[in-house]
Scaffold this motif. Structure first.
Motif, PDB file in Angstrom:
ATOM      1  N   ALA A  67       3.749  -7.294  -5.417  1.00 26.94           N
ATOM      2  CA  ALA A  67       4.496  -7.664  -6.477  1.00 26.94           C
ATOM      3  C   ALA A  67       4.964  -7.371  -7.221  1.00 26.94           C
ATOM      4  O   ALA A  67       5.865  -6.267  -7.633  1.00 26.94           O
ATOM      5  N   SER A  68       4.074  -6.497  -8.073  1.00 27.26           N
ATOM      6  CA  SER A  68       3.658  -5.771  -8.647  1.00 27.26           C
ATOM      7  C   SER A  68       3.838  -4.601  -8.954  1.00 27.26           C
ATOM      8  O   SER A  68       4.181  -4.107  -9.354  1.00 27.26           O
ATOM      9  N   PHE A  69       2.979  -4.215  -8.061  1.00 28.49           N
ATOM     10  CA  PHE A  69       2.769  -2.959  -7.612  1.00 28.49           C
ATOM     11  C   PHE A  69       4.262  -2.355  -7.077  1.00 28.49           C
ATOM     12  O   PHE A  69       4.464  -1.087  -8.391  1.00 28.49           O
ATOM     13  N   ARG A  70       4.724  -3.199  -6.026  1.00 25.74           N
ATOM     14  CA  ARG A  70       6.436  -2.391  -6.059  1.00 25.74           C
ATOM     15  C   ARG A  70       7.328  -2.702  -7.239  1.00 25.74           C
ATOM     16  O   ARG A  70       8.124  -1.698  -7.370  1.00 25.74           O
ATOM     17  N   ARG A  71       7.245  -3.452  -8.652  1.00 28.58           N
ATOM     18  CA  ARG A  71       8.168  -3.287  -9.482  1.00 28.58           C
ATOM     19  C   ARG A  71       7.645  -2.310 -10.356  1.00 28.58           C
ATOM     20  O   ARG A  71       8.575  -1.798 -11.088  1.00 28.58           O
ATOM     21  N   ALA A  72       6.473  -1.994 -10.628  1.00 28.73           N
ATOM     22  CA  ALA A  72       6.307  -0.908 -10.492  1.00 28.73           C
ATOM     23  C   ALA A  72       6.443   0.603 -10.559  1.00 28.73           C
ATOM     24  O   ALA A  72       6.721   1.517 -10.905  1.00 28.73           O
TER      25      ALA A  72
END
Length: 97
Positions: A67-72
């Protein structure tokens, strides 16, 4: 008024630098706390989301890391290496299921 002092880092940059140092020392919890504080300050900081993803991945929290990578990636599609991190995380998830 905001003073544009390009020499001194923004509060977010400073928190992320500190987080990076903690991470290098192997203090994962402290690093994660600092990154989360940076993201509270600016929730649209792509570097912060990527760093949080890295920390969560190291901890084995794959869904949260993803989720964090996708947000980035959403915030900064041009950032190199995020797509690869997403692919590697998805692969690890499928291996562990």
């Amino acid at each position: 008024a905001m003073i544009d002092d390009t020499l001194s880092p923004s509060p977010v940059e400073q928190l992320l630098r500190d987080a990076h140092i903690q991470r290098m020392r192997g203090h994962w919890g402290a690093a994660e706390e600092l990154v989360r504080r940076a993201l509270e300050t600016d929730e649209n900081d792509a570097q912060g989301h990527e760093m949080l993803g890295d920390l969560l991945l190291e901890k084995g929290s794959l869904a949260d890391a993803l989720a964090s990578f996708r947000r980035a990636q959403e915030l900064a599609p041009e950032r190199a290496g995020i797509e690869e991190k997403i692919a590697r995380t998805v692969l690890r998830q499928s291996e562990e299921e």
